[in-house]
Design a protein around this motif. Structure first.
Motif, PDB file in Angstrom:
ATOM      1  N   ALA A 110      33.817  38.668  44.142  1.00  0.00           N
ATOM      2  CA  ALA A 110      33.528  39.987  43.572  1.00  0.00           C
ATOM      3  C   ALA A 110      34.373  41.065  44.242  1.00  0.00           C
ATOM      4  O   ALA A 110      34.915  41.952  43.566  1.00  0.00           O
ATOM      5  CB  ALA A 110      32.038  40.297  43.709  1.00  0.00           C
ATOM      6  N   TYR A 111      34.493  41.007  45.558  1.00  0.00           N
ATOM      7  CA  TYR A 111      35.347  41.978  46.250  1.00  0.00           C
ATOM      8  C   TYR A 111      36.810  41.819  45.835  1.00  0.00           C
ATOM      9  O   TYR A 111      37.541  42.800  45.689  1.00  0.00           O
ATOM     10  CB  TYR A 111      35.206  41.844  47.766  1.00  0.00           C
ATOM     11  CG  TYR A 111      34.056  42.637  48.334  1.00  0.00           C
ATOM     12  CD1 TYR A 111      34.045  44.021  48.271  1.00  0.00           C
ATOM     13  CD2 TYR A 111      32.979  41.996  48.939  1.00  0.00           C
ATOM     14  CE1 TYR A 111      32.999  44.756  48.795  1.00  0.00           C
ATOM     15  CE2 TYR A 111      31.913  42.715  49.463  1.00  0.00           C
ATOM     16  CZ  TYR A 111      31.924  44.100  49.388  1.00  0.00           C
ATOM     17  OH  TYR A 111      30.871  44.831  49.898  1.00  0.00           O
ATOM     18  N   ALA A 112      37.263  40.576  45.659  1.00  0.00           N
ATOM     19  CA  ALA A 112      38.642  40.359  45.204  1.00  0.00           C
ATOM     20  C   ALA A 112      38.860  41.021  43.859  1.00  0.00           C
ATOM     21  O   ALA A 112      39.947  41.576  43.584  1.00  0.00           O
ATOM     22  CB  ALA A 112      38.940  38.860  45.122  1.00  0.00           C
ATOM     23  N   PHE A 113      37.846  40.991  43.000  1.00  0.00           N
ATOM     24  CA  PHE A 113      37.958  41.632  41.682  1.00  0.00           C
ATOM     25  C   PHE A 113      38.099  43.141  41.829  1.00  0.00           C
ATOM     26  O   PHE A 113      39.047  43.742  41.314  1.00  0.00           O
ATOM     27  CB  PHE A 113      36.730  41.292  40.833  1.00  0.00           C
ATOM     28  CG  PHE A 113      36.811  41.785  39.414  1.00  0.00           C
ATOM     29  CD1 PHE A 113      37.264  40.954  38.397  1.00  0.00           C
ATOM     30  CD2 PHE A 113      36.434  43.077  39.088  1.00  0.00           C
ATOM     31  CE1 PHE A 113      37.355  41.414  37.091  1.00  0.00           C
ATOM     32  CE2 PHE A 113      36.508  43.558  37.789  1.00  0.00           C
ATOM     33  CZ  PHE A 113      36.965  42.716  36.782  1.00  0.00           C
ATOM     34  N   ILE A 114      37.157  43.802  42.528  1.00  0.00           N
ATOM     35  CA  ILE A 114      37.194  45.262  42.555  1.00  0.00           C
ATOM     36  C   ILE A 114      38.358  45.793  43.392  1.00  0.00           C
ATOM     37  O   ILE A 114      38.820  46.918  43.165  1.00  0.00           O
ATOM     38  CB  ILE A 114      35.856  45.868  43.034  1.00  0.00           C
ATOM     39  CG1 ILE A 114      35.596  45.585  44.518  1.00  0.00           C
ATOM     40  CG2 ILE A 114      34.714  45.394  42.162  1.00  0.00           C
ATOM     41  CD1 ILE A 114      34.411  46.368  45.089  1.00  0.00           C
ATOM     42  N   LEU A 115      38.863  44.999  44.330  1.00  0.00           N
ATOM     43  CA  LEU A 115      39.956  45.472  45.186  1.00  0.00           C
ATOM     44  C   LEU A 115      41.339  45.144  44.633  1.00  0.00           C
ATOM     45  O   LEU A 115      42.347  45.455  45.259  1.00  0.00           O
ATOM     46  CB  LEU A 115      39.790  44.920  46.601  1.00  0.00           C
ATOM     47  CG  LEU A 115      38.665  45.606  47.387  1.00  0.00           C
ATOM     48  CD1 LEU A 115      38.205  44.744  48.554  1.00  0.00           C
ATOM     49  CD2 LEU A 115      39.104  46.985  47.885  1.00  0.00           C
TER      50      LEU A 115
END
Length: 483
Positions: free
Chosen positions: A359-364
């Motif tokens: 999820a962090y990879a997506f938003i970042l």
């Protein structure tokens, strides 16, 4: 006969001697002991990563600098002061603080039961001088430390509901209500004193938009007195926080409890970074709100699509649905967790720990302004990975966004970069095995590498930019060029 045999032997010896003395292409004699076989192939050098610091794109990341019921009580501001320099080095440019003023629960309050808007831990009331987070002096030191490290400080603003006042008879409700806020009743500062006339309903307002919290003390923003004290006066809440305390912007709590014009009027008066907590997973609702107010909003549409795609339905097609960042990237504040989602017992309101980094990879890597949750960043299992993702976000996460491929267990997205920035390709997989897929990149005849460090594979694109990339099992990779 014997003499003929000797002659034959003599001739053969001459021939063998001549053949042993061959020459190379230059005509020089070659020692027959020399090795004239093909040279041993030399190993090719490992691809070298580009220097991401050379691609500073001006992006930043916000830290939510608290979780529910933070510890240690009375020491939180000092704890954050110690962490700010490291956060700044990692690429954090803003931090969102919890409600900084005294709540009815005193030393146990997280601030959302707001009582005195001007008590930052310097008045004796509700059983304590300091707030749960510390003293006013410690808060001021934290704000100074943040500014010294080029980090803006965002105030959590609760202007819907109040709590902790004294009892008085309320003729509009025909009973006693806790609507008296003065120096003896929950407002020791003596600033913005209130009584029943400033809460719904009253002598001029029958309309009550309602509240999930303390409905009898739901502020009426139509009253001039309330407007003056919240944002218009020189010592209003907005101007005092900005000009005296040094806050740089606003996080508006529970905006469903009051009309959008209130946020617009506040921002028209004092400006500053702004993000609204409009808890609604529909991108269209969020879009209408930011258009009406001019404020940013937490992108709950993205949050819920990540939760549905990674957790609830395990279907990455959800990541291609409508989200606020697709139309308003400058207003979409993306996140994977916050103080409410992490304490919520509803499993549909949080993303499992095992899926957090995807999820962090997506938003970042996508457009929008990402928020990091304190408890995730301070988790030793996550911290270095989040730091790496922030570095990628603040360097090569630029350019137009294009989804190259999506199905139930694969999602591939490209950021096109610019003339001077290579951009990236994100590949997320929730399959139990390594996945490879050939996609169209913007890079011709270039060797790539995974800047997340999750894959050691180094594919090379062809003359048309086609390249086969991979994602590890139940993981992600972020591809870009090498030196």
């Amino acid at each position: 006969m014997k003499r003929n045999r000797l002659l034959i032997i003599w001739v053969l010896s001459i021939i063998l001697g001549l053949s042993a003395c061959s020459t190379d292409d230059s005509g020089e004699p070659v020692d027959p002991t020399d090795d004239i076989s093909e040279p041993t192939p030399q190993p090719q050098p490992e691809p070298q990563p580009i220097d991401l610091s050379a691609y500073d794109n001006g992006n930043g990341v916000m830290m939510q600098a608290f979780y529910w019921d933070v510890e240690p009580r009375f020491g939180w501001w000092d704890n954050l002061s110690d962490k700010v320099p490291g956060w700044a080095d990692a690429g954090i440019d803003r931090m969102w603080l919890p409600v900084a003023t005294k709540g009815q629960s005193g030393g146990y309050s997280m601030g959302y039961d707001v009582s005195d808007y001007y008590d930052f831990g310097n008045y004796e009331q509700h059983g304590t001088v300091e707030t749960r987070f510390g003293s006013r002096e410690e808060l001021e030191n934290l704000i100074t430390t943040a500014h010294d490290n080029n980090v803006e400080v965002i105030a959590d603003i609760v202007i819907n509901h109040n709590s902790g006042g004294g009892l008085e008879y309320n003729p509009y409700r025909e009973k006693e209500t806790y609507t008296l806020f003065d120096e003896e009743h929950g407002n020791a500062s003596g600033m913005f004193n209130r009584n029943y006339e400033y809460f719904y309903p009253n002598s001029v307002s029958e309309y009550d938009p309602g509240s999930l919290f303390y409905e009898e003390t739901n502020l009426d923003h139509h009253r001039d007195y309330v407007q003056e004290w919240l944002w218009k006066k020189d010592n209003s809440v907005a101007k005092y926080y900005q000009n005296v305390m040094g806050f740089d912007g606003w996080r508006f709590d529970y905006v469903l409890g009051f009309e959008p014009w209130v946020v617009k009027a506040w921002l028209d008066e004092v400006g500053g970074f702004s993000v609204a907590e409009l808890w609604d997973g529909r991108a269209s609702v969020l879009r209408d709100y930011v258009n009406e107010t001019g404020s940013g909003a937490f992108d709950f549409a993205t949050f819920y699509k990540l939760e549905e795609g990674l957790d609830r339905h395990e279907d990455l097609n959800r990541l291609n649905d409508d989200m606020l960042w697709k139309t308003h990237p400058e207003k979409a504040v993306t996140f994977t967790a916050n103080h409410d989602t992490e304490k919520d017992s509803n499993e549909d309101n949080y993303i499992k720990s095992s899926n957090k980094m995807k999820a962090y990879a997506f938003i970042l890597t996508h457009p929008g302004y990402p928020t990091i949750f304190y408890s995730d960043y301070e988790n030793p299992d996550f911290q270095e990975e989040i730091k790496s993702l922030i570095e990628i976000h603040n360097s090569i996460a630029v350019g137009e966004t294009e989804v190259l491929y999506v199905d139930d267990d694969e999602y591939v997205m490209k950021r096109s970069g610019t003339d001077t920035n290579p951009g990236l390709i994100l590949y997320i997989s929730i399959s139990n095995s390594t996945k490879r897929r050939t996609v169209s990149s913007n890079w011709n005849n270039v060797t790539l590498m995974d800047y997340s460090g999750n894959s050691t594979y180094n594919p090379t694109s062809d003359e048309n930019g086609a390249v086969t990339i991979e994602a590890p099992a139940n993981g992600y990779a972020i591809w870009s060029i090498t030196e």
